[in-house]
Design a protein around this motif. Structure first.
Motif, PDB file in Angstrom:
ATOM      1  N   LEU A 286       0.860  -1.184   0.000  1.00 48.35           N
ATOM      2  CA  LEU A 286       0.000   0.000   0.000  1.00 48.35           C
ATOM      3  C   LEU A 286       0.894   1.232   0.000  1.00 48.35           C
ATOM      4  CD1 LEU A 286      -3.139   0.385   0.171  1.00 48.35           C
ATOM      5  CD2 LEU A 286      -2.787   0.980   2.561  1.00 48.35           C
ATOM      6  N   GLU A 287       0.615   2.163  -0.883  1.00 48.84           N
ATOM      7  CA  GLU A 287       1.408   3.381  -0.951  1.00 48.84           C
ATOM      8  C   GLU A 287       1.065   4.311   0.206  1.00 48.84           C
ATOM      9  OE1 GLU A 287       0.923   5.213  -4.710  1.00 48.84           O
ATOM     10  OE2 GLU A 287       1.813   3.563  -5.843  1.00 48.84           O
ATOM     11  N   GLU A 288       2.058   5.130   0.606  1.00 49.97           N
ATOM     12  CA  GLU A 288       1.862   6.037   1.733  1.00 49.97           C
ATOM     13  C   GLU A 288       0.727   7.024   1.469  1.00 49.97           C
ATOM     14  OE1 GLU A 288       5.534   7.870   2.769  1.00 49.97           O
ATOM     15  OE2 GLU A 288       6.445   6.014   3.507  1.00 49.97           O
ATOM     16  N   HIS A 289       0.501   7.353   0.200  1.00 45.93           N
ATOM     17  CA  HIS A 289      -0.582   8.285  -0.142  1.00 45.93           C
ATOM     18  C   HIS A 289      -1.934   7.757   0.324  1.00 45.93           C
ATOM     19  CE1 HIS A 289      -3.018  11.171  -2.294  1.00 45.93           C
ATOM     20  NE2 HIS A 289      -3.627  10.181  -2.935  1.00 45.93           N
ATOM     21  N   ALA A 290      -2.074   6.430   0.367  1.00 46.40           N
ATOM     22  CA  ALA A 290      -3.344   5.850   0.807  1.00 46.40           C
ATOM     23  C   ALA A 290      -3.653   6.244   2.253  1.00 46.40           C
ATOM     24  CB  ALA A 290      -3.306   4.330   0.675  1.00 46.40           C
ATOM     25  N   LEU A 291      -2.613   6.339   3.086  1.00 52.41           N
ATOM     26  CA  LEU A 291      -2.822   6.780   4.464  1.00 52.41           C
ATOM     27  C   LEU A 291      -3.291   8.226   4.497  1.00 52.41           C
ATOM     28  CD1 LEU A 291      -2.643   6.318   7.510  1.00 52.41           C
ATOM     29  CD2 LEU A 291      -0.254   7.054   7.390  1.00 52.41           C
ATOM     30  N   ASP A 292      -2.710   9.067   3.646  1.00 46.71           N
ATOM     31  CA  ASP A 292      -3.114  10.474   3.600  1.00 46.71           C
ATOM     32  C   ASP A 292      -4.604  10.603   3.292  1.00 46.71           C
ATOM     33  OD1 ASP A 292      -0.459  11.098   4.036  1.00 46.71           O
ATOM     34  OD2 ASP A 292      -0.013  11.367   1.918  1.00 46.71           O
ATOM     35  N   VAL A 293      -5.105   9.741   2.428  1.00 49.58           N
ATOM     36  CA  VAL A 293      -6.529   9.761   2.083  1.00 49.58           C
ATOM     37  C   VAL A 293      -7.374   9.434   3.303  1.00 49.58           C
ATOM     38  CG1 VAL A 293      -8.331   8.668   0.688  1.00 49.58           C
ATOM     39  CG2 VAL A 293      -6.105   9.198  -0.342  1.00 49.58           C
ATOM     40  N   HIS A 294      -6.960   8.432   4.075  1.00 48.34           N
ATOM     41  CA  HIS A 294      -7.704   8.059   5.278  1.00 48.34           C
ATOM     42  C   HIS A 294      -7.612   9.149   6.345  1.00 48.34           C
ATOM     43  CE1 HIS A 294      -7.726   4.024   3.485  1.00 48.34           C
ATOM     44  NE2 HIS A 294      -8.684   3.737   4.330  1.00 48.34           N
ATOM     45  N   ILE A 295      -6.445   9.760   6.477  1.00 50.53           N
ATOM     46  CA  ILE A 295      -6.289  10.854   7.437  1.00 50.53           C
ATOM     47  C   ILE A 295      -7.204  12.011   7.062  1.00 50.53           C
ATOM     48  CG2 ILE A 295      -4.701  12.634   8.275  1.00 50.53           C
ATOM     49  CD1 ILE A 295      -4.116   9.992   9.566  1.00 50.53           C
ATOM     50  N   HIS A 296      -7.264  12.335   5.791  1.00 50.98           N
ATOM     51  CA  HIS A 296      -8.153  13.413   5.325  1.00 50.98           C
ATOM     52  C   HIS A 296      -9.600  13.091   5.692  1.00 50.98           C
ATOM     53  CE1 HIS A 296      -9.822  16.541   2.712  1.00 50.98           C
ATOM     54  NE2 HIS A 296     -10.658  15.619   2.260  1.00 50.98           N
ATOM     55  N   SER A 297     -10.021  11.858   5.448  1.00 50.61           N
ATOM     56  CA  SER A 297     -11.390  11.452   5.759  1.00 50.61           C
ATOM     57  C   SER A 297     -11.644  11.500   7.263  1.00 50.61           C
ATOM     58  CB  SER A 297     -11.640  10.046   5.229  1.00 50.61           C
ATOM     59  OG  SER A 297     -12.925   9.594   5.574  1.00 50.61           O
ATOM     60  N   LEU A 298     -10.656  11.064   8.048  1.00 49.59           N
ATOM     61  CA  LEU A 298     -10.800  11.077   9.506  1.00 49.59           C
ATOM     62  C   LEU A 298     -10.929  12.503  10.029  1.00 49.59           C
ATOM     63  CD1 LEU A 298     -10.819   9.442  12.123  1.00 49.59           C
ATOM     64  CD2 LEU A 298      -8.316   9.442  12.080  1.00 49.59           C
ATOM     65  N   ARG A 299     -10.162  13.416   9.464  1.00 50.47           N
ATOM     66  CA  ARG A 299     -10.240  14.821   9.882  1.00 50.47           C
ATOM     67  C   ARG A 299     -11.627  15.413   9.619  1.00 50.47           C
ATOM     68  NH1 ARG A 299      -4.312  16.644   7.615  1.00 50.47           N
ATOM     69  NH2 ARG A 299      -3.189  16.598   9.629  1.00 50.47           N
ATOM     70  N   GLN A 300     -12.256  14.988   8.539  1.00 48.22           N
ATOM     71  CA  GLN A 300     -13.596  15.496   8.238  1.00 48.22           C
ATOM     72  C   GLN A 300     -14.586  15.158   9.349  1.00 48.22           C
ATOM     73  OE1 GLN A 300     -14.009  17.403   5.384  1.00 48.22           O
ATOM     74  NE2 GLN A 300     -11.791  17.063   5.258  1.00 48.22           N
ATOM     75  N   LYS A 301     -14.280  14.107  10.106  1.00 48.22           N
ATOM     76  CA  LYS A 301     -15.203  13.620  11.121  1.00 48.22           C
ATOM     77  C   LYS A 301     -14.853  14.059  12.539  1.00 48.22           C
ATOM     78  CE  LYS A 301     -16.273   9.568   8.314  1.00 48.22           C
ATOM     79  NZ  LYS A 301     -16.303   8.086   8.221  1.00 48.22           N
ATOM     80  N   ILE A 302     -13.573  14.375  12.786  1.00 45.94           N
ATOM     81  CA  ILE A 302     -13.185  14.669  14.169  1.00 45.94           C
ATOM     82  C   ILE A 302     -12.754  16.117  14.394  1.00 45.94           C
ATOM     83  CG2 ILE A 302     -12.452  12.266  14.482  1.00 45.94           C
ATOM     84  CD1 ILE A 302      -9.532  13.257  14.459  1.00 45.94           C
ATOM     85  N   GLU A 303     -12.547  16.865  13.329  1.00 41.51           N
ATOM     86  CA  GLU A 303     -12.089  18.254  13.466  1.00 41.51           C
ATOM     87  C   GLU A 303     -13.251  19.225  13.269  1.00 41.51           C
ATOM     88  OE1 GLU A 303      -9.156  19.283  14.300  1.00 41.51           O
ATOM     89  OE2 GLU A 303      -7.707  17.716  13.781  1.00 41.51           O
ATOM     90  N   GLN A 304     -13.260  20.302  14.043  1.00 38.18           N
ATOM     91  CA  GLN A 304     -14.256  21.346  13.829  1.00 38.18           C
ATOM     92  C   GLN A 304     -14.038  22.029  12.491  1.00 38.18           C
ATOM     93  OE1 GLN A 304     -14.239  24.033  17.182  1.00 38.18           O
ATOM     94  NE2 GLN A 304     -15.765  22.809  18.272  1.00 38.18           N
ATOM     95  N   ASN A 305     -12.771  22.262  12.157  1.00 39.31           N
ATOM     96  CA  ASN A 305     -12.416  22.856  10.864  1.00 39.31           C
ATOM     97  C   ASN A 305     -11.348  21.980  10.221  1.00 39.31           C
ATOM     98  OD1 ASN A 305     -11.774  24.373   8.655  1.00 39.31           O
ATOM     99  ND2 ASN A 305     -10.925  26.112   9.786  1.00 39.31           N
ATOM    100  N   PRO A 306     -11.764  20.998   9.399  1.00 41.76           N
ATOM    101  CA  PRO A 306     -10.799  20.065   8.818  1.00 41.76           C
ATOM    102  C   PRO A 306      -9.708  20.745   7.997  1.00 41.76           C
ATOM    103  CG  PRO A 306     -13.056  19.284   8.520  1.00 41.76           C
ATOM    104  CD  PRO A 306     -13.157  20.682   9.031  1.00 41.76           C
ATOM    105  N   ALA A 307     -10.005  21.920   7.430  1.00 37.52           N
ATOM    106  CA  ALA A 307      -8.999  22.616   6.629  1.00 37.52           C
ATOM    107  C   ALA A 307      -7.880  23.189   7.494  1.00 37.52           C
ATOM    108  CB  ALA A 307      -9.657  23.725   5.818  1.00 37.52           C
ATOM    109  N   SER A 308      -8.171  23.371   8.782  1.00 36.21           N
ATOM    110  CA  SER A 308      -7.166  23.879   9.716  1.00 36.21           C
ATOM    111  C   SER A 308      -7.203  23.018  10.981  1.00 36.21           C
ATOM    112  CB  SER A 308      -7.453  25.344  10.067  1.00 36.21           C
ATOM    113  OG  SER A 308      -6.470  25.850  10.958  1.00 36.21           O
ATOM    114  N   PRO A 309      -6.713  21.780  10.898  1.00 36.10           N
ATOM    115  CA  PRO A 309      -6.845  20.828  12.007  1.00 36.10           C
ATOM    116  C   PRO A 309      -6.123  21.271  13.269  1.00 36.10           C
ATOM    117  CG  PRO A 309      -5.328  20.003  10.341  1.00 36.10           C
ATOM    118  CD  PRO A 309      -5.972  21.218   9.757  1.00 36.10           C
TER     119      PRO A 309
END
Length: 228
Positions: free
Chosen positions: A190-213
């Motif tokens: 699995l390429e490291e970029h795949a983790l970045d995709v999951h981190i981005h998705s996780l931030r959408q759910k746990i951060e008040q402002n995902p663009a500025s975590p």
């Protein structure tokens, strides 16, 4: 009494025997899933980590399953059905691969009793480690539930496992490769970029402002860390 949601993955080439075993396990209070090939079994455990795995000892590689970090503590029973006896040498070899039990030619009733005994012992071992809490995050591992400031957040299995790694080691910086190894298992292609995709998705759910975590932070040139 075993945990109400205990799940058992059955990987057997003999589907008729597997279905008999599934019926007995389901009746005993477990929730079981049957697959007939190793790739199907690996796909299933990647989607849903079971409480226990029953493997056809001649059709599956125990080492392959143990490479999955999520399965390190999951009991694995190597099962041989039919009339072929298990030799002492075979059993010793499989125990060396970190199998929990080798069972040969037992009845479905006896096998279910052994599975229930293992699950009862497992439950005693995990009772003290079912909650992870850091700051506003509360994770109930046995219920596969995450609360942020008391509100339930729905995560995918991989998002849940990624967050679990951070909660178990708060403020620790994880490299991308280390997190991939912990969640997907060492050697998983699995390429490291795949983790970045999951981190981005996780931030959408746990951060008040995902663009500025403010919680799940990027450490430039290294990886990620969680701030509670």
């Amino acid at each position: 009494m075993i945990q109400a949601r205990a799940s058992v993955l059955i990987m057997m080439t003999s589907e008729s025997f597997a279905q008999s075993l599934k019926g007995a396990l389901d009746t005993s209070g477990c929730r079981s899933t049957v697959v007939t090939t190793e790739p199907a079994a690996l796909s299933e455990v990647d989607a849903n980590v079971p409480s226990l795995i029953l493997l056809d000892r001649h059709s599956a590689s125990i080492a392959t399953f143990r490479q999955r970090r999520t399965l390190k503590a999951v009991p694995i029973v190597a099962l041989q059905a039919g009339d072929i006896p298990c030799s002492d040498e075979d059993c010793t070899s499989e125990y060396g691969q970190d199998v929990d039990l080798v069972v040969c030619n037992q009845s479905v009733r006896e096998l279910v009793a052994r599975v229930r005994a293992i699950l009862r012992r497992q439950e005693v071992g995990i009772r003290s480690n079912t909650l992870q809490q850091v700051g506003k995050f509360r994770m109930y591992i046995d219920r596969h539930e995450v609360l942020i400031n008391g509100q339930v957040v729905n995560l995918t299995p991989k998002e849940f496992e990624i967050l679990r790694q951070f909660l178990e080691s708060p403020s620790r910086v994880f490299s991308r490769q280390e997190m991939l190894n912990r969640v997907w298992g060492e050697g998983y292609a699995l390429e490291e970029h795949a983790l970045d995709v999951h981190i981005h998705s996780l931030r959408q759910k746990i951060e008040q402002n995902p663009a500025s975590p403010r919680c799940l932070l990027t450490v430039r040139g290294v990886g990620y860390k969680l701030r509670g």
